[in-house]
Design a protein around this motif. Structure first.
Motif, PDB file in Angstrom:
ATOM      1  N   GLU A  26      48.104  29.963  40.626  1.00 58.06           N
ATOM      2  CA  GLU A  26      46.900  29.849  39.797  1.00 58.06           C
ATOM      3  C   GLU A  26      46.924  30.868  38.664  1.00 58.06           C
ATOM      4  OE1 GLU A  26      42.122  29.187  40.566  1.00 58.06           O
ATOM      5  OE2 GLU A  26      43.256  30.415  41.962  1.00 58.06           O
ATOM      6  N   ARG A  27      47.410  32.080  38.943  1.00 59.08           N
ATOM      7  CA  ARG A  27      47.493  33.116  37.905  1.00 59.08           C
ATOM      8  C   ARG A  27      48.405  32.686  36.763  1.00 59.08           C
ATOM      9  NH1 ARG A  27      47.861  36.863  42.191  1.00 59.08           N
ATOM     10  NH2 ARG A  27      50.111  37.074  41.836  1.00 59.08           N
ATOM     11  N   ARG A  64      49.314  33.268  43.135  1.00 54.92           N
ATOM     12  CA  ARG A  64      50.357  33.411  42.122  1.00 54.92           C
ATOM     13  C   ARG A  64      50.448  32.174  41.231  1.00 54.92           C
ATOM     14  NH1 ARG A  64      56.181  35.113  44.225  1.00 54.92           N
ATOM     15  NH2 ARG A  64      54.898  36.919  44.805  1.00 54.92           N
ATOM     16  N   LEU A 108      40.677  36.667  44.653  1.00 50.63           N
ATOM     17  CA  LEU A 108      41.710  36.770  43.634  1.00 50.63           C
ATOM     18  C   LEU A 108      42.512  35.475  43.555  1.00 50.63           C
ATOM     19  CD1 LEU A 108      43.028  40.357  44.492  1.00 50.63           C
ATOM     20  CD2 LEU A 108      41.376  39.721  42.737  1.00 50.63           C
ATOM     21  N   PRO A 109      42.875  35.049  42.371  1.00 47.88           N
ATOM     22  CA  PRO A 109      43.691  33.829  42.241  1.00 47.88           C
ATOM     23  C   PRO A 109      45.093  34.047  42.805  1.00 47.88           C
ATOM     24  CG  PRO A 109      43.465  34.922  40.117  1.00 47.88           C
ATOM     25  CD  PRO A 109      42.549  35.645  41.060  1.00 47.88           C
ATOM     26  N   TRP A 111      44.336  33.916  29.835  1.00 44.95           N
ATOM     27  CA  TRP A 111      43.434  35.068  29.853  1.00 44.95           C
ATOM     28  C   TRP A 111      42.637  35.254  28.556  1.00 44.95           C
ATOM     29  CZ3 TRP A 111      41.868  36.927  34.191  1.00 44.95           C
ATOM     30  CH2 TRP A 111      42.684  36.835  35.320  1.00 44.95           C
ATOM     31  N   ILE A 113      46.479  30.561  34.299  1.00 41.09           N
ATOM     32  CA  ILE A 113      45.276  31.114  33.666  1.00 41.09           C
ATOM     33  C   ILE A 113      45.574  31.562  32.234  1.00 41.09           C
ATOM     34  CG2 ILE A 113      43.581  32.988  33.718  1.00 41.09           C
ATOM     35  CD1 ILE A 113      43.748  32.946  36.748  1.00 41.09           C
TER      36      ILE A 113
END
Length: 292
Positions: free
Chosen positions: A212-213, A210, A207-208, A218, A216
């Motif tokens: 990296e998220r 925080r 999972l990426p 989406w 992203i």
């Protein structure tokens, strides 16, 4: 144009669109994590697809199932991760040049393992297609880049393309006799399983984080997974199911031409004479393949 030939060309178009999207995504997402994310999305798309079309279950022996899963592990978990890593280092244009190695690898393996042969017109088509993508992809000037990074990128790129060729030739005969979407799903399961093992071996979270998220995008991830993986994979395997492996591989070479055209359309990159010559050569080669 036969069904297999049409699917092979559609696969090249879908994959080229995916390459442009993946190049942008690779600036913020680790290649192996991006690979896992897009494949999980595609698996989520394949399950309702199977429910809607109602394909019969594949009839695979233990050895055939193992080969199919291993083909997915090799071609998706390993080859795609190497490809995305090389794409970050070399850029889309140079990866298009390295893509020229794909059809020779497939043709060589098809001749050795599948007993396939190309006729004179098909050989001419192969030469024209390869010439066209080389003309398009060859850089006019040497771009500044660290030599070590360049060499590593070239090595990873060639390795990824060779492994893609091995993976598809391994499963070619099984693919011809089994339901297409089920085979896509089984290979994808093998790829996802391989990526899960890779993360476990590295002791990394799939999972990426925080930070990296937060970077992203989406909607772009979903678009890349749908076009560059779901559609391209279904069309790609369909091309190999309904056409000889060597013919499908040569038609897949049009990917780099589509990259040039899409880059001009969406990224406003100029279409110079060299690129137009490459497009003309490649389209002439495709015509030879379709008329053979």
């Amino acid at each position: 144009m036969g069904l297999g030939e049409a699917l092979a060309i559609l696969s090249a178009l879908a994959w080229s669109a995916g390459v442009i999207i993946y190049k942008r995504l690779g600036e913020t997402i680790v290649p192996t994590r991006l690979n896992l994310m897009k494949n999980l999305i595609v698996l989520g798309l394949l399950l309702p697809t199977l429910a809607v079309i109602g394909e019969p279950l594949p009839r695979l022996g233990a050895a055939e199932l193992a080969i199919t899963l291993f083909s997915g592990l090799l071609g998706i978990a390993v080859a795609d991760s190497l490809y995305l890593t090389a794409l970050n280092r070399l850029g889309a244009a140079r990866m298009g040049v390295l893509g020229n190695f794909y059809s020779p690898f497939v043709i060589l393996l098809s001749c050795l393992l599948l007993g396939e042969r190309l006729g004179p017109l098909q050989m001419l088509g192969f030469v024209l297609v390869s010439s066209g993508v080389l003309v398009v992809g060859a850089p006019a000037v040497q771009e500044p880049a660290a030599r070590r990074e360049q060499r590593l990128g070239l090595l990873l790129g060639v390795a990824s393309i060779a492994l893609m060729a091995v993976a598809i030739v391994l499963v070619k005969r099984i693919l011809e006799t089994q339901p297409l979407i089920w085979m896509v799903a089984l290979r994808l399961a093998g790829g996802i399983g391989g990526l899960a093992l890779l993360f476990a071996w590295r002791r990394e979270s799939p999972l990426p984080g925080r930070a990296e998220r937060a970077r992203i995008r989406w909607p772009v991830v979903l678009a890349g997974a749908f076009v560059g993986q779901y559609l391209s994979m279904v069309f790609w395997l369909g091309g190999y199911k309904y056409a000889p492996a060597s013919v499908a591989a040569i038609l897949n070479e049009t990917t780099s031409i589509f990259i040039v055209l899409l880059a001009a359309l969406f990224l406003h990159e100029p279409l110079n004479r060299r690129k137009l010559l490459g497009v003309a050569l490649t389209l002439s080669g495709v015509a030879c393949m379709l008329l053979a």
